[in-house]
Design an enzyme around this catalytic site. Structure first.
Site, PDB file in Angstrom:
ATOM      1  N   GLU A 172      50.297  42.244  37.922  1.00  0.00           N
ATOM      2  CA  GLU A 172      51.505  41.061  38.256  1.00  0.00           C
ATOM      3  C   GLU A 172      51.607  41.341  36.468  1.00  0.00           C
ATOM      4  O   GLU A 172      51.571  39.560  35.959  1.00  0.00           O
ATOM      5  CB  GLU A 172      50.732  39.983  38.867  1.00  0.00           C
ATOM      6  CG  GLU A 172      51.065  40.371  40.212  1.00  0.00           C
ATOM      7  CD  GLU A 172      50.913  39.221  41.461  1.00  0.00           C
ATOM      8  OE1 GLU A 172      52.136  39.075  42.576  1.00  0.00           O
ATOM      9  OE2 GLU A 172      50.566  37.782  40.650  1.00  0.00           O
ATOM     10  N   GLU A 364      52.256  44.092  47.562  1.00  0.00           N
ATOM     11  CA  GLU A 364      51.450  43.043  47.947  1.00  0.00           C
ATOM     12  C   GLU A 364      53.395  41.861  48.689  1.00  0.00           C
ATOM     13  O   GLU A 364      54.214  42.241  48.394  1.00  0.00           O
ATOM     14  CB  GLU A 364      51.441  41.999  47.120  1.00  0.00           C
ATOM     15  CG  GLU A 364      50.192  42.377  46.078  1.00  0.00           C
ATOM     16  CD  GLU A 364      49.259  40.966  45.703  1.00  0.00           C
ATOM     17  OE1 GLU A 364      49.609  40.204  45.387  1.00  0.00           O
ATOM     18  OE2 GLU A 364      49.263  41.510  44.352  1.00  0.00           O
TER      19      GLU A 364
END
Ligand code: BGP
Length: 471
Positions: A172, A364
């Site tokens: 991220e 995810e």
């Protein structure tokens, strides 16, 4: 409808070292930034590791990984995403030599996966940089950190070249701007950083990420390496053009990272922004050359979507860790206030593919919920997590639609496939797993593992290559 998931689709699950391994000072490991963040992103920073930090012991994956990988194999996993704790390999970040014991641990872990036919998908940096880099260099605010990171990347590529063929650089990466200590090991308190500081840190991470891509291609030519972005999916709160423009600008905060990874250069809108704001991001010609090492695929996390508006008085804010926005009146939310939007995943997959034309990997996705462990008549313990099955199957059904739309999706790794410590709140109570771990917020619990109802559901999904999703 025919089953659209390709035969070689990479079905699996994901974790991160700092949220599951524990053993925070075993095997020669140095401290990481997480070891002084007892209550996750939301809580403050401690001076040293404190007992209330559940990550210090995690779910003891460090000692129990064999049992855990066997359970994943039982579900039929093709891929297992985890990260390497950088501080196990270079305890201080700037050490001359890597720590052999740390390298050996991951050798054993990857061998265990391969023994079961599970391919490791490895994140180089998942919010867990060595703490010493924060203290000595101010982490990613210092250009020298690029060198420490590339040395680390080169070390692990060389060591695991025969074992790991799927890599991700920074988890991220777009989260850095919101959480500079957790994501960037920047010791200076966030409120003392200006925009230029943040953009410099972003630039250094992007250069390091591209350099790692180049090294990976050189050292493991048959490997694939991708970037990983927090897939903030944003809708305009209303059709008002001001809201639409605001949404476009918010989108760019996410896409600027993927743009650079995929296209190998800064997008025009960002260069203009730097000019307008007088920001010097310290971009050298050598950096520009390094950025030309573009990724093979784009990976992202997807939990929810948010709305954006130019009129801040109009909406109510959602929950969320690093991706808060305005509430969408058409969506329900999880107990932690994360809006649930399966269709947003199809939308995001299409949007990313339209923009980059690269294969995509959902690394995810999952539901954080409180689970109740029950004992069945036969004495077996389990969790009836129909709500999780519902969440996951609704999202996978939208992945199928995106594949039908023509999007090349490489795989799907359910987040927190085994219960682990939450990144935003540092809790165990917020569980994502298909495998239950007996550990509680007060640190009590046997650490025993139990199969939840979703465990067998996912096993059947994988076994049928997604066909059971249609029933
Ligand atoms: C992502 C992180 C993960 C993970 C997940 C769920 O942002 O990459 O590390 O934790 O979110 O978030 P949380 O643990 O806060 O529920």
């Amino acid at each position: 409808m025919k089953n659209v998931f390709p035969k070689d689709f990479l079905w699996g699950g994901a974790v991160a070292a700092n949220q599951c391994e524990g053993a925070y000072k075993e095997g020669g490991k140095g401290l990481s930034v997480q070891d002084v963040m007892p209550h996750g992103l939301r809580g403050g920073r401690a001076d040293k590791p404190t007992e209330d930090n559940l990550k210090l012991d995690g779910i003891d994956f460090y000692h129990r990984y064999k049992t855990d990988i066997a359970l994943m194999a039982e579900m039929g996993f093709k891929v297992f995403r985890t990260s390497i704790a950088w501080s196990r390999i270079f305890p201080n970040g700037d050490d001359d030599e890597p720590n052999e014991e740390g390298l050996k641990f991951y050798d054993d872990l990857f061998d265990e996966c391969l023994k079961h036919g599970i391919k490791p998908l490895v994140t180089l940096s998942h919010y867990e940089a060595p703490l010493a880099l924060a203290k000595k260099y101010n982490g990613w605010l210092d250009r020298r950190t690029i060198g420490f990171f590339t040395k680390y990347a080169k070390t692990v590529f060389t060591r695991y070249c025969d074992k790991v063929k799927y890599w991700l650089t920074f988890n991220e990466i777009n989260a850095l701007m919101k959480a500079p200590f957790m994501c960037g090991a920047i010791d200076t308190p966030a409120e003392e950083l200006n925009e230029q500081d943040l953009y410099r840190a972003m630039h250094y991470q992007l250069v390091a990420s591209a350099a790692a891509v180049g090294l990976c291609h050189e050292i493991i030519p048959d490997a694939k390496i991708g970037c990983m972005i927090l897939g903030v999916t944003v809708y305009p709160l209303t059709p008002h053009p001001d809201d639409v423009i605001k949404t476009m600008l918010r989108d760019r905060e996410t896409y600027q990272f993927a743009d650079i990874h995929a296209k190998g250069k800064y997008p025009a809108y960002l260069i203009k922004y730097f000019e307008r704001k007088g920001i010097d991001a310290d971009i050298t010609p050598a950096d520009e050359e390094a950025l030309e090492n573009t990724v093979d695929f784009i990976s992202f996390s997807y939990y929810s979507s948010i709305c954006e508006t130019a009129d801040l008085t109009r909406g109510e804010m959602t929950g969320g860790n690093l991706s808060r926005g305005f509430k969408n009146p058409y969506l329900k939310a999880s107990a932690w206030g994360w809006q649930i939007d399966p269709q947003g995943l199809r939308y995001t997959l299409n949007k990313l593919y339209d923009r980059y034309g690269l294969p995509l990997f959902i690394v995810e996705n999952g539901l954080g919920a409180e689970d109740e462990l029950i004992t069945l008549q036969n004495g077996e313990k389990t969790v009836n997590d129909d709500y999780r099955i519902e969440y996951l199957s609704a999202h996978l059904a939208e992945v199928a639609k995106a594949i039908e739309d023509g999007v090349p999706v490489m795989g799907y790794t359910a987040w927190g496939v085994i219960d682990l410590v939450s990144a935003s709140t540092g809790e165990m109570r917020k569980r994502y797993g298909l495998i239950y771990v007996d550990r509680n917020d007060d640190g009590s619990g046997s650490m025993e593992r139990y199969r939840k109802k979703s465990f067998d559901w996912y096993r059947r999904v994988i076994e049928s290559s997604g066909a059971v999703l249609e029933n």
